[in-house]
Write a protein that holds these residues in place. Sequence first.
Motif, short mmCIF file in Angstrom:
data_model
loop_
_atom_site.label_atom_id
_atom_site.label_comp_id
_atom_site.label_asym_id
_atom_site.label_seq_id
_atom_site.Cartn_x
_atom_site.Cartn_y
_atom_site.Cartn_z
N ALA A 56 0.83 -1.20 0.00
CA ALA A 56 0.00 0.00 0.00
C ALA A 56 0.87 1.26 0.00
O ALA A 56 0.60 2.21 -0.75
N LEU A 57 1.91 1.27 0.81
CA LEU A 57 2.80 2.43 0.85
C LEU A 57 3.48 2.65 -0.49
O LEU A 57 3.58 3.79 -0.97
N LYS A 58 3.92 1.58 -1.12
CA LYS A 58 4.53 1.71 -2.44
C LYS A 58 3.51 2.18 -3.46
O LYS A 58 3.82 2.96 -4.36
N GLY A 59 2.27 1.72 -3.32
CA GLY A 59 1.21 2.16 -4.21
C GLY A 59 0.91 3.64 -4.08
O GLY A 59 0.68 4.33 -5.08
N TYR A 60 0.92 4.15 -2.88
CA TYR A 60 0.68 5.57 -2.67
C TYR A 60 1.75 6.42 -3.36
O TYR A 60 1.47 7.51 -3.83
N LYS A 61 2.96 5.91 -3.42
CA LYS A 61 4.04 6.64 -4.09
C LYS A 61 3.78 6.78 -5.58
O LYS A 61 4.08 7.80 -6.18
N THR A 62 3.18 5.76 -6.18
CA THR A 62 2.94 5.76 -7.62
C THR A 62 1.54 6.23 -7.99
O THR A 62 1.25 6.46 -9.15
N GLY A 63 0.66 6.33 -7.01
CA GLY A 63 -0.71 6.73 -7.27
C GLY A 63 -1.66 5.55 -7.43
O GLY A 63 -2.86 5.74 -7.58
N ALA A 64 -1.14 4.35 -7.41
CA ALA A 64 -1.97 3.15 -7.53
C ALA A 64 -2.17 2.56 -6.14
O ALA A 64 -1.25 2.01 -5.56
N ASN A 65 -3.36 2.73 -5.60
CA ASN A 65 -3.62 2.17 -4.28
C ASN A 65 -5.07 1.73 -4.19
O ASN A 65 -5.93 2.25 -4.90
N LYS A 66 -5.34 0.79 -3.32
CA LYS A 66 -6.70 0.24 -3.24
C LYS A 66 -7.59 0.94 -2.23
O LYS A 66 -8.77 0.66 -2.17
N PHE A 67 -7.05 1.85 -1.44
CA PHE A 67 -7.85 2.50 -0.42
C PHE A 67 -8.38 3.87 -0.86
O PHE A 67 -9.19 4.47 -0.18
N GLY A 68 -7.89 4.39 -1.97
CA GLY A 68 -8.42 5.63 -2.52
C GLY A 68 -8.05 6.91 -1.79
O GLY A 68 -8.76 7.89 -1.90
#
Length: 100
Positions: free
Chosen positions: A60-72
């Motif tokens: 999730a933390l890595k996703g937030y860096k790229t803009g791709a995350n499941k929590f919105g």
Amino acid sequence: MKKLLIVSSVAALLSTAAFAADGATIYKKCVACHGAKAEKVFNNKVPALTSLDAAAIEAALKGYKTGANKFGLGAMMKPIATPMSDEDAKAVAEYIQTLK
């Protein structure tokens, strides 16, 4: 010569440990929204972090860096996650596991 090699090796190990990411310190930035024990459900979108495994938190933390995350919550989390190294993300994810 052997003594120099041993001393150099020990110094290298100690310096690496001194700069290792500290999950507890990093997590202090998270307390306001996620709670001191990572127990808070945030904005009815993010479950209590203690309900997630370390791999999910790290992803999730890595996703937030790229803009791709499941929590919105990319707009809120991107400024927090972007400066984190992969080692920081792993350290904080592992620290959260100790709060369970």
